[in-house]
Design an enzyme around this catalytic site. Structure first.
Site, short mmCIF file in Angstrom:
data_model
loop_
_atom_site.label_atom_id
_atom_site.label_comp_id
_atom_site.label_asym_id
_atom_site.label_seq_id
_atom_site.Cartn_x
_atom_site.Cartn_y
_atom_site.Cartn_z
N ALA A 29 -0.05 66.27 55.95
CA ALA A 29 -0.74 65.49 56.10
C ALA A 29 0.34 64.23 56.03
CB ALA A 29 -0.43 65.23 53.92
N ILE A 55 -2.18 62.02 61.67
CA ILE A 55 -4.15 61.91 61.52
C ILE A 55 -3.72 61.97 59.44
CG2 ILE A 55 -6.63 62.86 61.44
CD1 ILE A 55 -5.81 64.32 64.20
N ILE A 95 -9.40 69.93 61.91
CA ILE A 95 -9.87 68.86 62.55
C ILE A 95 -8.54 69.55 63.55
CG2 ILE A 95 -8.63 66.49 62.77
CD1 ILE A 95 -9.36 65.95 60.47
N ASN A 123 -6.95 70.71 66.65
CA ASN A 123 -7.85 71.26 67.92
C ASN A 123 -6.38 72.33 68.41
OD1 ASN A 123 -9.54 69.76 69.06
ND2 ASN A 123 -7.50 67.39 69.53
N ASP A 134 -16.64 61.77 67.68
CA ASP A 134 -17.66 62.29 69.26
C ASP A 134 -18.34 61.30 69.04
OD1 ASP A 134 -15.89 63.73 70.27
OD2 ASP A 134 -16.60 65.62 69.45
N HIS A 150 -16.24 70.14 70.45
CA HIS A 150 -15.22 69.11 70.84
C HIS A 150 -14.16 69.00 71.38
CE1 HIS A 150 -13.29 65.35 69.69
NE2 HIS A 150 -12.10 65.95 69.49
N1 NAI Z 1 -11.25 67.45 65.40
C1 NAI Z 1 -10.77 65.85 66.38
O1 NAI Z 1 -11.73 64.87 66.71
C2 NAI Z 1 -9.25 65.52 66.93
C3 NAI Z 1 -8.16 66.61 66.29
N2 NAI Z 1 -7.19 66.12 66.67
C4 NAI Z 1 -5.97 67.06 66.34
O2 NAI Z 1 -5.49 66.97 65.01
C5 NAI Z 1 -4.43 67.37 65.22
C6 NAI Z 1 -2.95 66.49 64.28
O3 NAI Z 1 -2.44 64.96 65.32
P1 NAI Z 1 -1.89 64.29 65.04
O4 NAI Z 1 -1.76 64.12 63.88
O5 NAI Z 1 -2.00 63.65 66.13
O6 NAI Z 1 -0.52 65.16 65.24
P2 NAI Z 1 0.97 64.81 64.44
O7 NAI Z 1 2.31 65.61 65.25
O8 NAI Z 1 1.23 63.57 64.17
O9 NAI Z 1 0.80 65.53 62.95
C7 NAI Z 1 0.42 67.25 62.74
C8 NAI Z 1 0.75 67.26 62.03
O10 NAI Z 1 0.81 68.48 61.48
C9 NAI Z 1 2.87 69.58 60.65
N3 NAI Z 1 2.70 70.63 60.73
C10 NAI Z 1 2.59 71.38 61.63
N4 NAI Z 1 2.74 73.12 61.46
C11 NAI Z 1 2.17 72.65 60.85
C12 NAI Z 1 1.89 73.58 59.59
N5 NAI Z 1 2.25 75.27 59.84
N6 NAI Z 1 1.19 73.99 58.61
C13 NAI Z 1 1.79 72.30 57.72
N7 NAI Z 1 1.59 71.19 58.90
C14 NAI Z 1 2.14 71.58 59.40
C15 NAI Z 1 3.56 68.59 61.36
O11 NAI Z 1 4.57 69.02 60.64
C16 NAI Z 1 2.43 67.29 61.67
O12 NAI Z 1 3.13 66.50 60.23
C17 NAI Z 1 -4.28 68.09 66.81
O13 NAI Z 1 -4.24 69.33 66.76
C18 NAI Z 1 -4.59 66.81 67.60
O14 NAI Z 1 -5.08 67.68 69.29
C19 NAI Z 1 -6.81 64.74 67.77
C20 NAI Z 1 -7.48 63.66 67.36
C21 NAI Z 1 -9.05 63.91 67.67
O1 OAA Z 2 -7.45 63.78 73.47
C1 OAA Z 2 -7.40 64.91 72.14
O2 OAA Z 2 -6.02 64.91 72.16
C2 OAA Z 2 -7.40 64.52 70.59
C3 OAA Z 2 -9.01 64.25 70.09
O3 OAA Z 2 -9.29 65.13 70.19
C4 OAA Z 2 -9.88 63.48 70.39
O4 OAA Z 2 -9.03 61.93 70.88
O5 OAA Z 2 -11.11 63.41 70.52
#
Ligand code: NAI
Ligand code: OAA
Length: 327
Positions: free
Chosen positions: A10, A14, A111, A113, A144, A173
């Site tokens: 959280a 994201i 969410i 990846n 998407d 995805h």
């Molecule tokens: N499904 C989709 O369409 C999309 C998925 N993503 C994915 O979402 C994920 C998060 O992206 P962001 O928020 O940009 O990354 P971020 O690095 O800004 O945030 C991730 C958070 O997860 C926390 N975290 C790490 N290990 C943890 C654990 N064991 N338990 C609880 N929290 C933990 C971190 O402390 C951080 O606050 C990535 O894997 C990214 O690739 C991103 C965009 C689109």
């Molecule tokens: O591209 C990435 O790494 C994050 C993601 O899944 C997206 O933006 O759709």
């Protein structure tokens, strides 16, 4: 009827805006924020907003994960690191173990990846704990759909249409596994839209993530649009849990025989694959029905054919990660 929502990860890029949007959702009465850092601050900040949800932040010490998850109706997981699949596999396994123990009946929205592999990881962990219910585990592919809506509206020259455009995006995805079905859009592309333009538009949806990564220049991937998309999908799941009927949204789900429709999807794609993002009808128990992919054009069939082998490899990677860690 209102619900307890939990965000795991959280405090992240994201996680924070997603938590803000959930705090703003009248269907949420309790919002638990869990991360390995900073959740007390994020929770204190959000708790001053004059909406009903009670917000509490949790950290790992003293059973924070279990406390956050207890009583959850919906758990959204944006924990992890952008573009680091190996690290995320371990993080998702840990969090899935927590959910399987403390909130096995919650709807789980993944969410983190790569979704094509992290959803199978959650499922395998749930199976190990004997609590797997295929109707309750969702890979979030809504971004998407949101991109496809927006890019069609841009082509049509009217962004005010974007939100009302109903366009299925199926498959998975990541890159070529993302298959937008523009031929089924509620708002057709202009008559005579060139095949080369359609191909470019398809690529733009498939690689929309790269566009953001490049523009952010090393400072991460999509966060705000993902928070929007995650909150939108979570809202649909909550409305359906509350009893609203007829809500359909694409999601990456297990094509189990327990929810009708999965076999028809397998037949349409021509492979006995366990997961696919298909239009899912949501209900009070999660997945109520998996809808067919509908009539595909020849170019859409070719996109599905290109997606399936890659998808199968991604799924296998997730499954074997858990298999290997059993040893
Ligand atoms: N499904 C989709 O369409 C999309 C998925 N993503 C994915 O979402 C994920 C998060 O992206 P962001 O928020 O940009 O990354 P971020 O690095 O800004 O945030 C991730 C958070 O997860 C926390 N975290 C790490 N290990 C943890 C654990 N064991 N338990 C609880 N929290 C933990 C971190 O402390 C951080 O606050 C990535 O894997 C990214 O690739 C991103 C965009 C689109
Ligand atoms: O591209 C990435 O790494 C994050 C993601 O899944 C997206 O933006 O759709």
């Amino acid at each position: 009827m209102s619900f307890k929502a939990v965000v795991l990860g959280a405090a992240g890029g994201i996680g924070q805006p997603l938590s803000l949007l959930l705090k703003n959702n009248p269907l949420v009465k309790e919002l638990a924020l869990y991360d390995i850092v900073n959740t007390p601050g994020v929770a204190a900040d959000l708790s001053h907003i004059s909406t009903p949800a009670k917000v509490v932040g949790y950290l790992p010490p003293d059973g924070g994960l279990e406390k956050a998850l207890t009583g959850a109706d919906i758990v959204v997981i944006p924990a992890g690191v952008p573009r680091k699949p190996g690290i995320n596999a371990g993080i998702v396994r840990t969090l899935a173990t927590g959910i399987a123990t403390a909130a096995p009946k919650a709807a789980v929205l993944v969410i983190s990846n790569p979704v094509n592999s992290t959803v199978p990881i959650v499922v395998e962990v749930f199976k190990q704990h004997g609590v797997f219910n295929p109707k309750k585990i969702f890979g979030v592919t809504t971004l998407d759909v949101v991109r496809a809506q927006t890019f069609i509206a841009e082509v049509l020259g009217d962004l005010s249409l974007a939100h009302s455009i109903n366009v299925p995006v199926v498959g998975g995805h990541s890159g070529v596994t993302i298959v937008p079905l523009f031929s089924q859009s509620s708002h057709a592309l202009p008559a005579g839209y060139a095949a080369a333009d359609l191909e470019a538009l398809t690529k733009r949806v498939q690689f929309g993530g790269d566009e953001v990564v490049k523009a952010k220049d090393g400072a991460g991937s999509a966060t705000l649009s993902m928070a929007y998309a995650g909150a939108e999908f979570a809202e649909k799941v909550l409305r359906a849990l509350k009893g609203e009927k007829g809500i359909i949204a694409p999601s990456f789900v297990h094509l189990t025989a327990d929810a009708p429709g999965g076999d028809a999807v397998k037949k349409a794609i021509g492979k006995d694959i366990d997961y696919f993002s298909a239009p899912v009808e949501l209900g009070t128990d999660g997945v109520a029905k998996i809808h067919p992919l509908g009539e595909l054009t020849d170019s859409e069939k070719a996109l599905v054919d290109a997606a399936v082998p890659e998808l199968a490899l991604n799924i296998e990677k997730g499954v074997s990660f858990i298999e290997a860690s059993k040893l």
